[in-house]
Each structure stands twice: as structure tokens, then as C-alpha cells.
Enzyme design. Structure first.
Site, PDB file in Angstrom:
ATOM      1  N   CYS A   1       0.055   4.159   1.879  1.00 42.21           N
ATOM      2  CA  CYS A   1      -0.139   3.918   3.940  1.00 42.21           C
ATOM      3  C   CYS A   1       1.180   3.812   4.152  1.00 42.21           C
ATOM      4  CB  CYS A   1      -0.471   2.295   4.013  1.00 42.21           C
ATOM      5  SG  CYS A   1      -2.333   1.127   3.171  1.00 42.21           S
ATOM      6  N   ASP A   2       2.138   3.740   3.154  1.00 35.61           N
ATOM      7  CA  ASP A   2       3.819   3.774   3.503  1.00 35.61           C
ATOM      8  C   ASP A   2       4.388   4.936   2.630  1.00 35.61           C
ATOM      9  OD1 ASP A   2       2.865   1.447   5.133  1.00 35.61           O
ATOM     10  OD2 ASP A   2       2.727   0.090   4.057  1.00 35.61           O
TER      11      ASP A   2
ATOM     12  N   CYS B   1       0.456  -1.214  -0.032  1.00 37.20           N
ATOM     13  CA  CYS B   1       0.065   0.040   0.243  1.00 37.20           C
ATOM     14  C   CYS B   1       0.957   1.486  -0.018  1.00 37.20           C
ATOM     15  CB  CYS B   1      -0.890  -0.196   1.120  1.00 37.20           C
ATOM     16  SG  CYS B   1      -2.084   1.740   1.549  1.00 37.20           S
TER      17      CYS B   1
END
Ligand code: NDP
Length: 309
Positions: free
Chosen positions: A137-138, A134
Site C-alpha cells: 500500500c505505502d 503494508c
């Protein structure tokens, strides 16, 4: 044991929220278990530019908030919990959530899909230490670093383009020279000066040290030749699998676990409907999931009229 509901919707996302909106407006007082991480895959997406009605685009999480608000406004009750198991062997159907059992005349399953991992050598140990599925997200953890994106579909193109906000260089590795990505998404990635696209490359092994990921051994599938590539981050974007494990042989699925429709949006169990990526092996778009959520709600309403009310 709870009172018997008209309909329980399992899962959120565009399909679930649309089913929630339609069944709520049909006065069926739906109960939705949206999952601990409600909103589905759109919560992990950056900009959505292809959902009609948003000429300037919108972020995935914002769109999911709007869909949820709209469903709740008409009385859809949303509980942010996961369903542990179901019993569709007799009616009313039973849905177990944190050891509490809920009963319902009808069910709409909209649990969507989740990212597939590569499972290359040393991958397990590097999950969360450089390897992710992701970018939204990261991605921000990889400021001014070199990162890899694995895959050749729209997800890979989208993740790579998003990652250029942070990373100094993004290399897309695809196992062949044919890309599943749409032309517009491929061209956007190919035109980005921070992105390099390498076809005929697959991950043989992830390389790491005590700090985390350092790169990978990549292989050319045409002749088996290998080379090393340096990177401190890697994002796997090779597709998704349906979330149906909790259904445990309760309804018919295909070999990959996708729920099979039998009559319109109804599954192999009369009174159990399914919509969105959990059934869709072909389109997998937010707008098609929302459309199918609407279909499932209408089918469910008619089934309740004929069979229960
Ligand atoms: P896709 O199935 O489209 O693409 C998967 C990619 O991963 C392919 O290039 C495939 O290669 C590769 N792949 C699969 N398994 C492996 C493996 N074991 N090792 C190496 N490579 C592998 O999945 P996506 O997640 O990209 O997209 C799914 C759907 O979601 C599509 O319909 C897409 O349009 C949609 N989507 C739309 C977006 C948007 O419009 N904004 C954004 C993201 C997704 P091969 O071709 O060789 O099988």
C-alpha cells in the site's frame, strides 16, 4: 427482517470465496458480506508465487478478483459491507449489517486476520506519517529513502524485498537471530544488495520531527544496549491477529481470539462454520485457506441437509 437464507458467508479472501463457490454450485444461493475492503490480506500482497495453477505467479488483488468472479458466476451474491454484529443464540441466526438484520440457517465465518502493531513509544503518532503495516500500500511513498522492516517471518522478507523497488536501503530488524521465514524467502532477501539484516534488534522508541518519522532507538535484547538508526519509513511485519471482535462471545475462541473448530469445520455453535486465517494458527497460506473454505462449504451443505431441508 429479510427472508431466511440458507447460508451467509462473513468475510472474503481465499476461504470466503471458495466457500462461496462451493455453496453456490450446491444451489444454496449463498449471500456473502465481503467487507468494505473485500478480498482480505491478499489485497495487500504483491506477487503470489505459491498458489498452484499460476506458473508465472499472480498479484494478490488479481487472484482475489478471479476467485470472486468464479463464485459470482455460480450465483454467490456478494455485498461489500462489514458485519457489525451477530446473534447466534437461536436459529435462524441473525447478522446485522449497517442496522439491517439478515437471517440465515447456517453461517460460514471467513473474516481472516489483520496486522499486529508493535505499540512502541511514539508509534501511534507516526502511523501514516512513516510507519505502516503494508508495503504494497505505502511502499511507493519511500522512493530513494531508507526504510526499516520489523520482523523475521515471511511477511518481513516479502515486504523488504518488495520495498527494494523504491527505497535506497532496507534494514530488517529481528528481535533474535532465529528467523521464522521460509529459507527461500530469507535467502532472497539476504542476497538483495539493498537489504541489510540485523538480528537481536528491537524498537525501543520511534524518532520523529514535524515532517514525520526520522528513525528509531533500537535495543539489543541480550544486554539492553541501545543505538539510533535513521529511516524515514518503517514497516511492521510481526504477524497477524484474527478478526473476531464482531463475534463478541457468540462462539468459542482461544485466548488469542482464533475461532475453535469442534467437529470438522463446525464451531461451538451447531450450524456455524469457520475457515481460513480466522481459525488457522499454523499454516496461514492462501491455498490452505481456500482448501478450508471448501471443507466448510461441504460441511455446511451436509448440515443443512440433516438439520433444515
Ligand atoms: P510470523 O509469525 O511467521 O513471524 C512473525 C515475526 O515477527 C517473527 O520473526 C517474530 O519473532 C516477530 N515478532 C512477533 N512479535 C514481535 C514483537 N512484539 N516485537 C518484535 N518482533 C516480533 O508472521 P508472518 O506474518 O511473517 O507470517 C505469517 C504466516 O503467513 C506464515 O505462515 C507465513 O509463511 C505466511 N506468509 C507467507 C507468505 C508467502 O509465502 N508468500 C508471505 C507472508 C506470509 P519471534 O520469532 O521471536 O517470535
Amino acid at each position: 427482517m429479510s427472508d431466511i437464507r440458507n447460508v451467509i458467508i462473513i468475510g472474503s479472501g481465499p476461504a470466503g470465496y471458495t466457500a462461496g463457490l462451493y455453496t453456490a454450485r450446491a444451489m444454496l444461493e449463498p449471500l456473502m458480506f465481503s467487507g468494505y475492503a473485500s478480498g482480505g490480506q491478499l489485497m495487500l500482497t504483491s506477487d503470489v508465487e505459491n498458489f498452484p495453477g499460476y506458473p508465472q505467479g499472480i498479484t494478490g488483488p488479481e487472484m482475489m478478483m478471479h476467485l470472486r468472479e468464479q463464485a459470482e458466476r455460480f450465483g454467490c451474491e456478494v455485498i461489500d459491507k462489514n458485519v457489525a454484529s451477530v446473534d447466534f443464540s437461536s436459529r435462524p441466526f441473525k447478522v446485522t449489517v449497517e442496522s439491517e438484520v439478515f437471517q440465515s440457517h447456517a453461517i460460514i465465518v471467513c473474516t481472516g486476520a489483520e496486522a499486529i502493531w508493535l505499540n512502541a513509544e511514539n508509534e501511534e503518532a507516526q502511523k501514516g506519517r512513516g510507519i505502516s503495516t503494508c508495503a504494497t500500500c505505502d511502499g511507493a511513498f519511500f522512493r530513494d529513502e531508507d526504510v526499516l522492516v520489523i520482523g523475521g517471518g515471511d511477511s518481513a522478507m516479502e515486504e523488504a524485498t518488495f520495498l527494494t523497488r523504491f527505497a535506497s536501503k532496507v534494514t530488517i530488524l529481528n528481535r533474535r537471530d532465529v528467523f521464522r521465514a521460509s529459507t527461500i524467502m530469507y535467502d532472497r532477501a539476504a542476497a538483495n544488495p539493498k537489504i541489510e539484516i540485523k538480528p537481536f534488534r528491537q524498537i525501543k522508541k520511534w524518532l520523529s520531527n514535524e515532517q514525520g518519522l526520522t528513525g528509531a532507538v533500537i535495543e539489543d535484547p541480550r544486554d539492553g544496549s541501545t543505538e539510533e538508526i535513521n529511516a524515514t519509513g518503517a514497516f511492521i511485519a510481526i504477524g497477524h491477529k484474527p478478526i473476531t471482535k464482531f463475534l463478541e462471545n457468540q462462539i468459542e475462541t482461544d485466548d488469542e481470539g482464533y475461532i475453535v473448530h469442534k467437529e470438522h469445520t463446525m464451531t461451538s455453535i451447531s450450524g456455524v462454520f469457520a475457515a481460513g486465517d480466522v481459525v488457522d494458527t499454523r499454516y496461514r497460506q492462501a491455498i490452505t485457506a481456500a482448501g478450508m473454505g471448501c471443507q466448510a462449504a461441504i460441511d455446511c451443505e451436509r448440515w443443512l441437509e440433516d438439520n433444515v431441508h
